[in-house]
Design a protein around this motif. Sequence first.
Motif, mmCIF file in Angstrom:
data_model
loop_
_atom_site.group_PDB
_atom_site.id
_atom_site.type_symbol
_atom_site.label_atom_id
_atom_site.label_comp_id
_atom_site.label_asym_id
_atom_site.label_seq_id
_atom_site.Cartn_x
_atom_site.Cartn_y
_atom_site.Cartn_z
ATOM 1 N N PRO A 157 0.798 -1.234 0.000
ATOM 2 C CA PRO A 157 0.000 0.000 0.000
ATOM 3 C C PRO A 157 0.832 1.286 0.000
ATOM 4 O O PRO A 157 0.543 2.189 -0.804
ATOM 5 C CB PRO A 157 -0.855 -0.141 1.265
ATOM 6 C CG PRO A 157 -1.025 -1.618 1.415
ATOM 7 C CD PRO A 157 0.307 -2.192 1.022
ATOM 8 N N PRO A 158 1.879 1.420 0.841
ATOM 9 C CA PRO A 158 2.667 2.653 0.731
ATOM 10 C C PRO A 158 3.408 2.767 -0.590
ATOM 11 O O PRO A 158 3.605 3.882 -1.102
ATOM 12 C CB PRO A 158 3.640 2.575 1.919
ATOM 13 C CG PRO A 158 3.645 1.161 2.342
ATOM 14 C CD PRO A 158 2.298 0.616 2.009
ATOM 15 N N ALA A 159 3.807 1.634 -1.169
ATOM 16 C CA ALA A 159 4.443 1.688 -2.494
ATOM 17 C C ALA A 159 3.480 2.261 -3.524
ATOM 18 O O ALA A 159 3.865 3.076 -4.373
ATOM 19 C CB ALA A 159 4.915 0.302 -2.912
ATOM 20 N N VAL A 160 2.225 1.842 -3.458
ATOM 21 C CA VAL A 160 1.211 2.345 -4.386
ATOM 22 C C VAL A 160 1.019 3.847 -4.213
ATOM 23 O O VAL A 160 0.978 4.607 -5.196
ATOM 24 C CB VAL A 160 -0.126 1.601 -4.175
ATOM 25 C CG1 VAL A 160 -1.258 2.291 -4.926
ATOM 26 C CG2 VAL A 160 0.009 0.150 -4.637
ATOM 27 N N GLU A 161 0.935 4.293 -2.958
ATOM 28 C CA GLU A 161 0.759 5.725 -2.713
ATOM 29 C C GLU A 161 1.972 6.510 -3.192
ATOM 30 O O GLU A 161 1.836 7.605 -3.764
ATOM 31 C CB GLU A 161 0.514 5.974 -1.223
ATOM 32 C CG GLU A 161 -0.814 5.430 -0.718
ATOM 33 C CD GLU A 161 -1.988 5.910 -1.542
ATOM 34 O OE1 GLU A 161 -2.079 7.142 -1.759
ATOM 35 O OE2 GLU A 161 -2.798 5.080 -1.983
ATOM 36 N N GLY A 162 3.148 5.958 -2.984
ATOM 37 C CA GLY A 162 4.355 6.620 -3.470
ATOM 38 C C GLY A 162 4.402 6.705 -4.985
ATOM 39 O O GLY A 162 4.801 7.739 -5.548
ATOM 40 N N ILE A 163 3.994 5.646 -5.652
ATOM 41 C CA ILE A 163 3.968 5.650 -7.123
ATOM 42 C C ILE A 163 2.979 6.689 -7.637
ATOM 43 O O ILE A 163 3.279 7.455 -8.563
ATOM 44 C CB ILE A 163 3.620 4.246 -7.657
ATOM 45 C CG1 ILE A 163 4.766 3.263 -7.374
ATOM 46 C CG2 ILE A 163 3.336 4.304 -9.165
ATOM 47 C CD1 ILE A 163 4.405 1.812 -7.625
ATOM 48 N N ARG A 164 1.799 6.741 -7.033
ATOM 49 C CA ARG A 164 0.791 7.713 -7.478
ATOM 50 C C ARG A 164 1.317 9.138 -7.345
ATOM 51 O O ARG A 164 1.186 9.957 -8.272
ATOM 52 C CB ARG A 164 -0.479 7.540 -6.655
ATOM 53 C CG ARG A 164 -1.302 6.323 -7.042
ATOM 54 C CD ARG A 164 -2.491 6.153 -6.140
ATOM 55 N NE ARG A 164 -3.313 5.016 -6.562
ATOM 56 C CZ ARG A 164 -4.090 4.310 -5.748
ATOM 57 N NH1 ARG A 164 -4.163 4.630 -4.465
ATOM 58 N NH2 ARG A 164 -4.800 3.291 -6.209
ATOM 59 N N ALA A 165 1.915 9.420 -6.202
ATOM 60 C CA ALA A 165 2.419 10.774 -5.978
ATOM 61 C C ALA A 165 3.582 11.086 -6.918
ATOM 62 O O ALA A 165 3.686 12.207 -7.446
ATOM 63 C CB ALA A 165 2.861 10.922 -4.522
ATOM 64 N N ALA A 166 4.452 10.103 -7.154
ATOM 65 C CA ALA A 166 5.610 10.325 -8.025
ATOM 66 C C ALA A 166 5.186 10.520 -9.476
ATOM 67 O O ALA A 166 5.792 11.320 -10.207
ATOM 68 C CB ALA A 166 6.578 9.150 -7.913
ATOM 69 N N ARG A 167 4.151 9.816 -9.916
ATOM 70 C CA ARG A 167 3.683 9.999 -11.290
ATOM 71 C C ARG A 167 3.083 11.393 -11.471
ATOM 72 O O ARG A 167 3.159 11.968 -12.563
ATOM 73 C CB ARG A 167 2.655 8.926 -11.650
ATOM 74 C CG ARG A 167 3.250 7.524 -11.744
ATOM 75 C CD ARG A 167 2.167 6.489 -12.030
ATOM 76 N NE ARG A 167 1.809 6.442 -13.444
ATOM 77 C CZ ARG A 167 0.708 5.877 -13.911
ATOM 78 N NH1 ARG A 167 -0.177 5.348 -13.068
ATOM 79 N NH2 ARG A 167 0.461 5.847 -15.202
ATOM 80 N N GLU A 168 2.493 11.943 -10.406
ATOM 81 C CA GLU A 168 1.997 13.318 -10.462
ATOM 82 C C GLU A 168 3.159 14.309 -10.486
ATOM 83 O O GLU A 168 3.120 15.306 -11.216
ATOM 84 C CB GLU A 168 1.110 13.601 -9.245
ATOM 85 C CG GLU A 168 -0.228 12.882 -9.257
ATOM 86 C CD GLU A 168 -1.187 13.483 -10.270
ATOM 87 O OE1 GLU A 168 -1.091 14.692 -10.549
ATOM 88 O OE2 GLU A 168 -2.029 12.725 -10.806
ATOM 89 N N GLU A 169 4.182 14.035 -9.693
ATOM 90 C CA GLU A 169 5.322 14.945 -9.576
ATOM 91 C C GLU A 169 6.208 14.907 -10.812
ATOM 92 O O GLU A 169 6.786 15.920 -11.212
ATOM 93 C CB GLU A 169 6.139 14.581 -8.327
ATOM 94 C CG GLU A 169 7.270 15.527 -7.994
ATOM 95 C CD GLU A 169 6.779 16.845 -7.400
ATOM 96 O OE1 GLU A 169 7.583 17.790 -7.358
ATOM 97 O OE2 GLU A 169 5.599 16.933 -6.992
#
Length: 372
Positions: A100-112
């Motif tokens: 789950p934290p990996a998923v949240e990190g990926i989502r935020a990184a794709r936005e950034e």
Amino acid sequence: MVAVLVLNAGSSSLKYQVVEPDGTRHLKGLVERVDESGFPAALARMTAELEEAGLSRESLAAVGHRVVHGGPDFSDPVLITDDVLTAIADLARFAPLHNPPAVEGIRAAREEFPDVPHAAVFDTAFFTTLPPASATYAIDAGVAAEHGIKRYGAHGTSHRFVSAAAAAFAGRPLDGLRQIVLHLGNGASVAALRSGRPMDTSMGLTPLEGLVMGTRAGDLDPGVLLHLLRAGLSVSELDELLQHRSGLQGLAGRHDMRDLTAAMAAGDPTAQLAYEVYVHRLRKYIGAYFAALGGVDQVVFTGGVGEHQASVRGAALDGLSAMGLAVDPARNDQPPEGPREISPAGAPVQVLVVPTDEELEIAREVVALLPR
């Protein structure tokens, strides 16, 4: 410059490095207490540091994400699409603390970083080629197939890097080489390798199986869990017990090996017992994998404990001289700098300490995915 931003998103932290496949590093950092502000804020702080270091978004070839569990879906690194991200989120059933934290990190990184390729590198991928006899649990085959139950392993990125680095350090080809690699940190695993390919590994369906760890018990009779369920513990209480109140923490109230050995030196009997249980499990696995491989050419220690705790390395191999396994005390006590051999001169089995570099391995695997 072919630089990869490697991200490791944990439940409360974000580790990052900008590294090239040749090992050149441009930036390394850690943002803590991410749970308080969320990954978008953590990535904004990281991006500011990139800019201060003179690294533009355009200088990045890709962003590589460490993902613990690829389940049955992913046997190799993969470029991240919306469908891939959904699949990684679904695989949280195998690694509820990690995916789950990996998923949240990926989502935020794709936005950034929307204009940079993003790739996922899975800890389990290295072990997808385990022989069926190693990967298969002896439960009803239909139940296992329905629920994806098999041995997936973990720390595969580290085991892949360290096995190759150990062979290179010794000037030996991987082909035909029999290795036992022990990744010892707060999480811990051991792998039996032949020719750089995994033959067996201690972690299983989840990262709970195997060695004694900082807060995880490792191998445990499943009847213990049934007994506790019948005694009234809930599934969530069992999860808390297994993830956070077992291992060294459960036995001695300390999950860090440095604190444990300090308590031992002060005469704490609970710390002494925890240490002995920890080392006993190491010896059992080393002996088992020696047998599974039909002998061994190298035993390799890595990870925070494996690289820095000479007493653990010595104790793990104590009494195994009949198998050709021993450490030279003077070599074993050398400062922890770079790869080194700690077995006696002329020993039949090389015992090595090889620092792991998961970020470099991730960067290399990500670059290999990119169009040429």
